[in-house]
Design a protein around this motif. Structure first.
Motif, PDB file in Angstrom:
ATOM      1  N   ILE A 168       0.801  -1.225   0.000  1.00 15.75           N
ATOM      2  CA  ILE A 168       0.000   0.000   0.000  1.00 15.75           C
ATOM      3  C   ILE A 168       0.836   1.279   0.000  1.00 15.75           C
ATOM      4  O   ILE A 168       0.462   2.258  -0.652  1.00 15.75           O
ATOM      5  N   ILE A 169       1.954   1.321   0.706  1.00 17.38           N
ATOM      6  CA  ILE A 169       2.719   2.576   0.819  1.00 17.38           C
ATOM      7  C   ILE A 169       3.194   3.098  -0.534  1.00 17.38           C
ATOM      8  O   ILE A 169       3.056   4.296  -0.794  1.00 17.38           O
ATOM      9  N   PRO A 170       3.730   2.263  -1.435  1.00 16.89           N
ATOM     10  CA  PRO A 170       4.077   2.816  -2.759  1.00 16.89           C
ATOM     11  C   PRO A 170       2.871   3.363  -3.508  1.00 16.89           C
ATOM     12  O   PRO A 170       2.965   4.388  -4.194  1.00 16.89           O
ATOM     13  N   SER A 171       1.730   2.725  -3.352  1.00 18.32           N
ATOM     14  CA  SER A 171       0.513   3.217  -3.989  1.00 18.32           C
ATOM     15  C   SER A 171       0.094   4.566  -3.412  1.00 18.32           C
ATOM     16  O   SER A 171      -0.352   5.459  -4.156  1.00 18.32           O
ATOM     17  N   LEU A 172       0.244   4.739  -2.115  1.00 13.89           N
ATOM     18  CA  LEU A 172      -0.086   6.017  -1.490  1.00 13.89           C
ATOM     19  C   LEU A 172       0.853   7.128  -1.965  1.00 13.89           C
ATOM     20  O   LEU A 172       0.414   8.259  -2.203  1.00 13.89           O
ATOM     21  N   ILE A 173       2.130   6.802  -2.112  1.00 14.37           N
ATOM     22  CA  ILE A 173       3.094   7.802  -2.587  1.00 14.37           C
ATOM     23  C   ILE A 173       2.778   8.221  -4.010  1.00 14.37           C
ATOM     24  O   ILE A 173       2.777   9.410  -4.340  1.00 14.37           O
ATOM     25  N   VAL A 174       2.475   7.239  -4.869  1.00 13.71           N
ATOM     26  CA  VAL A 174       2.115   7.564  -6.252  1.00 13.71           C
ATOM     27  C   VAL A 174       0.819   8.368  -6.284  1.00 13.71           C
ATOM     28  O   VAL A 174       0.690   9.319  -7.059  1.00 13.71           O
ATOM     29  N   GLY A 175      -0.140   8.016  -5.453  1.00 16.66           N
ATOM     30  CA  GLY A 175      -1.382   8.780  -5.381  1.00 16.66           C
ATOM     31  C   GLY A 175      -1.148  10.222  -4.964  1.00 16.66           C
ATOM     32  O   GLY A 175      -1.773  11.146  -5.493  1.00 16.66           O
ATOM     33  N   ARG A 228      -1.966   4.250  -9.616  1.00 18.66           N
ATOM     34  CA  ARG A 228      -2.009   3.527  -8.339  1.00 18.66           C
ATOM     35  C   ARG A 228      -2.250   2.045  -8.567  1.00 18.66           C
ATOM     36  O   ARG A 228      -1.651   1.200  -7.897  1.00 18.66           O
ATOM     37  N   LEU A 229      -3.135   1.714  -9.506  1.00 21.07           N
ATOM     38  CA  LEU A 229      -3.396   0.314  -9.825  1.00 21.07           C
ATOM     39  C   LEU A 229      -2.148  -0.370 -10.366  1.00 21.07           C
ATOM     40  O   LEU A 229      -1.803  -1.478  -9.950  1.00 21.07           O
ATOM     41  N   LEU A 230      -1.458   0.296 -11.266  1.00 18.86           N
ATOM     42  CA  LEU A 230      -0.250  -0.281 -11.850  1.00 18.86           C
ATOM     43  C   LEU A 230       0.847  -0.475 -10.808  1.00 18.86           C
ATOM     44  O   LEU A 230       1.518  -1.513 -10.786  1.00 18.86           O
TER      45      LEU A 230
END
Length: 89
Positions: free
Chosen positions: A25-32, A54-56
């Protein structure tokens, strides 16, 4: 089986879950956050623009960290199964 061994097993399981969720989740939050900053700077309010990166990233992290996550869960399950006689007796 006393309360301390149950607490140790439960706390170890919760820690494994926290680590697994953070890895994904943390990389997705950073990209978001980066995409949201870009959208705010350019005033683009397209929802798919924030969803697709975020999906990718989430899928990429599952692919990259998948072997580690599965190995961690299998080791924890094996530890529980091996220690069943100790935990019961």
């Amino acid at each position: 089986m006393n309360a301390f061994s149950i607490g140790d097993l439960f706390s170890e399981a919760l820690w494994i879950v926290v680590v697994m969720v953070c890895i994904i989740i943390i990389p997705s939050l950073i990209v978001g956050l980066v995409v949201a900053t870009f959208q705010a700077a350019t005033q683009i309010n397209e929802q798919t623009l924030s969803f697709l990166p975020r999906l990718l990233i989430t899928l990429l992290m599952v692919i990259m960290a998948g072997p580690f996550l599965v190995k961690t869960m299998v080791e924890y399950a094996n530890n529980i199964f091996i220690n069943i006689p100790i935990l019961i007796g």
